[in-house]
Design an enzyme around this catalytic site. Structure first.
Site, PDB file in Angstrom:
ATOM      1  N   GLY A 107      30.202  61.102  35.830  1.00  0.00           N
ATOM      2  CA  GLY A 107      30.152  61.161  34.369  1.00  0.00           C
ATOM      3  C   GLY A 107      29.619  62.506  33.933  1.00  0.00           C
ATOM      4  N   SER A 108      28.329  62.527  33.564  1.00  0.00           N
ATOM      5  CA  SER A 108      27.716  63.795  33.169  1.00  0.00           C
ATOM      6  C   SER A 108      27.683  64.791  34.330  1.00  0.00           C
ATOM      7  CB  SER A 108      26.292  63.558  32.666  1.00  0.00           C
ATOM      8  OG  SER A 108      26.315  62.840  31.443  1.00  0.00           O
ATOM      9  N   ASP A 124      31.428  71.813  24.510  1.00  0.00           N
ATOM     10  CA  ASP A 124      30.600  72.318  23.409  1.00  0.00           C
ATOM     11  C   ASP A 124      31.105  71.760  22.075  1.00  0.00           C
ATOM     12  OD1 ASP A 124      28.694  74.189  22.079  1.00  0.00           O
ATOM     13  OD2 ASP A 124      30.557  75.126  21.409  1.00  0.00           O
ATOM     14  N   GLU A 131      29.357  63.030  26.120  1.00  0.00           N
ATOM     15  CA  GLU A 131      29.335  64.495  26.073  1.00  0.00           C
ATOM     16  C   GLU A 131      28.041  65.053  26.642  1.00  0.00           C
ATOM     17  OE1 GLU A 131      31.459  63.068  24.007  1.00  0.00           O
ATOM     18  OE2 GLU A 131      33.098  64.354  24.655  1.00  0.00           O
TER      19      GLU A 131
END
Lengths: 83, 392
Positions: B143-144, B248, B372
């Site tokens: 994931g991250s 971003d 995110e």
């Protein structure tokens, strides 16, 4: 040292105040560059010198040193802008 | 493309009214959301999807990718304004805002990194909402931790062959094209993969905790043959920048949506506190409730300012926008989770029911702390900034 080089060095030193970097030192070899810093570096060069770096110029050799980045800027400023 | 395991929706969501004006700023975004989105958001949440009619209304309002330049069909909207617009959408419906977020990521990546041919092919369709984009990064095992992705893109016959599985893809059930991040021999590359490419399989993921109407999916890519020009942006060491830049913008939009959740919590809580009485006294007169409301007001303003600063830096092309966006997303998402919890608390048992929207805010807000980049990753990155900038 040219103004372009000094501005680039100033940006890198601002991000890493504890490091001592010269215009010919390989910042990749010093272990400074990750994808976040690479993105910041590209944004800085484009903003500061008013250029757009095309994909084919986004090569590691163009960003290794303040010297190579300065040469890249000079080359882009000498070329007509491509959309 | 194959779709498996499609579950019927709980109920057909209502159809929003026709659009009469395009969204150009916060004021028009608020009007659009109050008319077309907020009244129906709970129904979308229960149905597990937003209707096609709403997606068309979003297109009619020019909301899909207004930041694209006019020559690409956009409106050239600046990032500060886009943040305000996404905040307003997030105030009304986090699921719809999530769809806007991933579409924004795909559209921006094409505009920023695409060749003239790629931009000509995709940007106008993205701007008009004729093609919806989705962002495929997370996998069942990564994931991250983006370094853990295992999806591969191998060069073959002048093109690419894609293999792997992506999970938690927002809008995956509906998107027309997937922006897929995969390992190449050199690094990680970004590939545009149309949904109908042979070897693409979509499996809907339903019954999530929050953003339940964002139509999540697991996407499998099995020997998917892509043309050479499926690759977006540079290859080699700077390929990671494509992912950095795309994430971003995702963080910026999620930060905006989180500000919207805080604002929604504030508006719902203030209204409830004014009308609900305890022992003959409105909740709004009780100091402990006032403390919660005052913190919502303060954090909404603080988060909005952090977002605006990140947007201003984007508009100026300043490199510091990336860290400013990390900070804004971290602050806004934690504020959203905290105040959504307090909004439910103010509503009491009513807040735990479907009679009020705060239960949805509570579930949606938790998701904001994870997507995110989890808040733990954000704090590590922000602390890393502090360490590298130390002078001693």
């Amino acid at each position: 040292m040219t103004d372009t080089k000094s501005q680039i060095l100033g940006f890198v030193r601002d991000r890493y105040p504890q490091a001592e970097i010269t215009e010919s030192q390989d910042i990749f070899a010093l272990g400074f560059v990750n994808s976040l810093f690479a993105m910041e570096l590209v944004m800085f060069v484009e903003k500061t010198f008013g250029v757009t770096i095309p994909n084919e110029e986004l090569r590691i050799d163009n960003f290794r040193t303040a010297n190579s980045m300065s040469e890249l800027v000079s080359r882009l400023l000498a070329e007509p802008a491509v959309a | 493309m194959t779709v498996t395991g499609v579950a019927p929706p709980a109920a057909a969501p209502p159809v929003p009214a026709a659009v009469t004006a395009r969204v150009t700023d916060r004021r028009s975004a608020r009007a659009f959301v109050d008319t077309h989105v907020a009244p129906y958001a709970d129904a979308y949440d229960r149905a597990g999807r937003v209707p096609e009619e709403l997606l068309r209304r979003v297109a009619e309002a020019g909301l899909w990718a207004p930041f694209l330049p006019p020559e690409a069909g956009g409106a050239g909207m600046d990032w500060v304004t886009l943040g305000e617009v996404h905040e307003e959408v997030g105030r009304g419906c986090s699921s719809l805002r999530s769809l806007l977020t991933v579409h924004t990521m795909a559209a921006w990546t094409v505009q920023r990194w695409g060749s003239p041919e790629q931009r000509e092919r995709w940007a106008p369709a993205f701007a008009a909402g004729e093609r919806l984009g989705a962002f495929c990064l997370s996998e069942p095992g990564a994931g991250s931790d983006t370094s853990g992705i295992t999806t591969t893109a191998a060069e073959s016959g002048g093109g690419w062959v894609l293999n792997g599985v992506k999970k938690w893809t927002t809008g995956g059930q509906r998107a027309d094209v997937f922006l897929v991040f995969a390992r190449t021999a050199a690094s990680i590359g970004a590939f545009l993969v149309p949904r109908d490419t042979p070897g693409v399989q979509v499996r809907p993921i339903d019954d999530m905790l929050g953003t339940r109407a964002s139509m999540l999916a697991e996407i499998s890519f099995t020997d998917v043959v892509l043309d050479r020009d499926a690759l977006l942006g540079p290859s080699g060491f700077t390929a990671g920048m494509v992912l950095t830049g795309t994430l971003d913008l995702g963080r910026y939009s999620v930060a905006a949506g989180s500000v919207g959740i805080v604002q929604a919590c504030l508006e719902a809580s203030a209204a409830y506190a004014a009308s609900r009485e305890v022992g003959g006294t409105p909740l709004a007169k009780l100091p402990l409730i006032q403390a919660k409301l005052s913190d919502m007001v303060t954090d909404a303003r603080a988060a909005r300012l952090l977002l605006a600063e990140a947007g201003r830096l984007k508009d100026a092309g300043e490199a510091s926008t990336i860290m400013a966006t990390w900070v804004a997303k971290y602050f806004a998402s934690t504020a959203a989770a905290r105040h959504a919890s307090e909004a439910v608390q103010i509503h009491g048992a009513n807040g735990c029911s479907t009679d009020y929207p705060v239960a949805r805010y509570y579930r949606d807000a938790k998701v904001m702390e994870i997507i995110e980049g989890s808040n733990e990753i954000q704090r590590m990155t922000i602390a890393g900034q502090a360490d590298r900038e130390r002078t001693g």
